[in-house]
Design an enzyme around this catalytic site. Structure first.
Site, PDB file in Angstrom:
ATOM      1  N   SER A 179      56.255  28.790  45.171  1.00 52.73           N
ATOM      2  CA  SER A 179      55.678  28.404  46.472  1.00 52.73           C
ATOM      3  C   SER A 179      56.741  27.745  47.341  1.00 52.73           C
ATOM      4  CB  SER A 179      54.536  27.407  46.265  1.00 52.73           C
ATOM      5  OG  SER A 179      54.075  26.922  47.516  1.00 52.73           O
ATOM      6  N   TYR A 215      51.787  19.138  42.469  1.00 47.51           N
ATOM      7  CA  TYR A 215      51.834  20.579  42.768  1.00 47.51           C
ATOM      8  C   TYR A 215      53.251  20.961  43.214  1.00 47.51           C
ATOM      9  CZ  TYR A 215      50.818  25.171  44.708  1.00 47.51           C
ATOM     10  OH  TYR A 215      50.844  26.534  44.970  1.00 47.51           O
TER      11      TYR A 215
HETATM   12  N1  LIG Z   1      47.361  30.587  48.673  1.00 46.56           N
HETATM   13  C1  LIG Z   1      48.508  30.057  49.047  1.00 46.56           C
HETATM   14  O1  LIG Z   1      48.663  29.648  50.227  1.00 46.56           O
HETATM   15  C2  LIG Z   1      49.656  29.946  48.098  1.00 46.56           C
HETATM   16  C3  LIG Z   1      50.908  29.625  48.621  1.00 46.56           C
HETATM   17  C4  LIG Z   1      51.987  29.540  47.753  1.00 46.56           C
HETATM   18  C5  LIG Z   1      51.817  29.799  46.415  1.00 46.56           C
HETATM   19  N2  LIG Z   1      50.579  30.091  45.909  1.00 46.56           N
HETATM   20  C6  LIG Z   1      50.471  30.385  44.482  1.00 46.56           C
HETATM   21  O2  LIG Z   1      49.995  31.708  44.346  1.00 46.56           O
HETATM   22  C7  LIG Z   1      49.324  31.855  43.092  1.00 46.56           C
HETATM   23  C8  LIG Z   1      47.978  32.531  43.315  1.00 46.56           C
HETATM   24  O3  LIG Z   1      47.140  31.645  44.052  1.00 46.56           O
HETATM   25  P1  LIG Z   1      46.010  32.143  45.074  1.00 46.56           P
HETATM   26  O4  LIG Z   1      46.303  31.490  46.354  1.00 46.56           O
HETATM   27  O5  LIG Z   1      45.855  33.614  44.992  1.00 46.56           O
HETATM   28  O6  LIG Z   1      44.754  31.343  44.475  1.00 46.56           O
HETATM   29  P2  LIG Z   1      43.405  31.734  43.710  1.00 46.56           P
HETATM   30  O7  LIG Z   1      42.659  32.788  44.429  1.00 46.56           O
HETATM   31  O8  LIG Z   1      42.748  30.426  43.466  1.00 46.56           O
HETATM   32  O9  LIG Z   1      43.927  32.375  42.332  1.00 46.56           O
HETATM   33  C9  LIG Z   1      44.370  31.583  41.274  1.00 46.56           C
HETATM   34  C10 LIG Z   1      44.399  32.441  40.020  1.00 46.56           C
HETATM   35  O10 LIG Z   1      44.878  31.608  38.940  1.00 46.56           O
HETATM   36  C11 LIG Z   1      43.995  31.770  37.851  1.00 46.56           C
HETATM   37  N3  LIG Z   1      43.941  30.556  37.020  1.00 46.56           N
HETATM   38  C12 LIG Z   1      43.787  29.273  37.419  1.00 46.56           C
HETATM   39  N4  LIG Z   1      43.695  28.475  36.345  1.00 46.56           N
HETATM   40  C13 LIG Z   1      43.779  29.281  35.241  1.00 46.56           C
HETATM   41  C14 LIG Z   1      43.706  29.060  33.844  1.00 46.56           C
HETATM   42  N5  LIG Z   1      43.526  27.824  33.334  1.00 46.56           N
HETATM   43  N6  LIG Z   1      43.831  30.129  33.015  1.00 46.56           N
HETATM   44  C15 LIG Z   1      44.016  31.376  33.508  1.00 46.56           C
HETATM   45  N7  LIG Z   1      44.115  31.650  34.819  1.00 46.56           N
HETATM   46  C16 LIG Z   1      43.960  30.603  35.678  1.00 46.56           C
HETATM   47  C17 LIG Z   1      42.630  32.034  38.469  1.00 46.56           C
HETATM   48  O11 LIG Z   1      41.798  32.705  37.525  1.00 46.56           O
HETATM   49  P3  LIG Z   1      40.491  32.071  36.806  1.00 46.56           P
HETATM   50  O12 LIG Z   1      40.029  30.909  37.628  1.00 46.56           O
HETATM   51  O13 LIG Z   1      39.514  33.195  36.749  1.00 46.56           O
HETATM   52  O14 LIG Z   1      40.968  31.687  35.437  1.00 46.56           O
HETATM   53  C18 LIG Z   1      43.014  32.955  39.621  1.00 46.56           C
HETATM   54  O15 LIG Z   1      43.079  34.276  39.171  1.00 46.56           O
HETATM   55  C19 LIG Z   1      49.250  30.455  42.498  1.00 46.56           C
HETATM   56  O16 LIG Z   1      50.281  30.290  41.560  1.00 46.56           O
HETATM   57  C20 LIG Z   1      49.490  29.551  43.691  1.00 46.56           C
HETATM   58  O17 LIG Z   1      50.017  28.300  43.304  1.00 46.56           O
HETATM   59  C21 LIG Z   1      49.491  30.169  46.726  1.00 46.56           C
END
Ligand SMILES: NC(=O)c1ccc[n+]([C@@H]2O[C@H](COP(=O)([O-])OP(=O)(O)OC[C@H]3O[C@@H](n4cnc5c(N)ncnc54)[C@H](OP(=O)(O)O)[C@@H]3O)[C@@H](O)[C@H]2O)c1
Length: 237
Positions: free
Chosen positions: A136, A149
């Protein structure tokens, strides 16, 4: 089809779900891993025969080595591994709650290392395969709003750089704000869609190095990383 086989960890929503959808749409066989079974089943229904659902909690670190072996045996190989799981609970500006911090450490750091170690070991010894880690822009500085985070993503970036220096082809992705369940409570405007983010991530998956999703972020964070700490503190960004 660029990749015959792939694993996406964190496949049930947001960018991970879109990564699975775009890989499967191109004919890749994908092992889709997450805790929410019903979400994974939706992907199976959309791409029968191409998506294998694996219900797993990445905080179950000890289960990972055997699970990785089972999946790669069933897929009959592995071309692409993506660690996308991430946790970012809402943390108030002056809040220090260990349970929230532990969740981020367990998912963003320990789960990431336990899974990526498996993929790196395989790719190094077979001299084949691409490893992608979703970091990120938040990991580029220690910001006052999200100390753990930010630090967890900084750890992940450094760990992935070290894997690259061991000879594994590693693409570190540093997204800015993307419209997903994680960012829904933040009510931000002008976010990139998860579909668009996934398309850019896949275009950079085989490119060794660190990648932002937008040129504007690359330029902005080149500068932000170089702002002296006393000034950065006053900016409160
Ligand atoms: N959205 C943003 O603005 C942003 C920006 C920079 C980086 N990111 C990064 O991008 C990645 C994806 O995030 P997103 O924004 O797409 O969010 P999201 O829709 O909340 O997706 C998060 C994913 O992580 C999985 N996860 C969370 N805890 C888990 C656990 N204990 N075991 C297995 N899987 C787990 C969730 O699956 P389950 O809950 O079904 O287990 C879900 O599939 C993350 O690493 C986040 O830090 C996001």
């Amino acid at each position: 089809m660029k990749y015959q086989t792939a694993i996406v960890v964190g496949a049930s929503s947001g960018m991970g779900r879109e990564l699975v959808r775009q890989l499967a749409a191109s004919g890749t066989k994908v092992a889709a891993i997450a805790r929410r079974e019903e979400r994974l089943q939706e992907l199976v229904n959309e791409f029968p025969g191409l998506v294998t659902p694996i219900v797993h909690d990445v905080t179950d670190h000890d289960a990972i080595p055997e699970l990785f072996q089972t999946i790669t045996r069933d897929l009959r190989g592995l071309d692409l591994f993506i660690y996308n799981s991430g946790a970012m609970p809402i943390v108030e500006v002056k809040e220090f709650t260990w349970e929230k911090d532990k969740q981020m450490l367990d998912v963003n750091i320990s789960g990431a290392v336990a899974w990526c170690n498996q993929a790196a070991d395989r790719f190094l010894h077979t001299n084949h395969g691409y490893l992608v880690g979703i970091g990120s822009v938040a990991g580029d500085r220690g910001r006052h709003k999200q100390p753990v985070y930010n630090a967890s993503k900084a750890f992940f970036h450094t760990y992935l750089e070290a894997l690259r220096n061991r000879g594994v082809c590693v693409s570190t992705i540093k997204p800015g704000p993307v419209d997903t369940e994680m960012t829904a409570p933040l009510n931000m405007k002008g976010m990139m869609s998860a579909e668009q983010a996934a398309t850019i991530i896949l275009s950079k998956a085989d490119k060794n190095g660190e990648h932002y999703l937008k040129l504007a972020h690359r330029i902005a964070f080149y500068i932000i990383k170089r702002v002296p700490s006393p000034i950065f503190r006053k900016l409160k960004i």
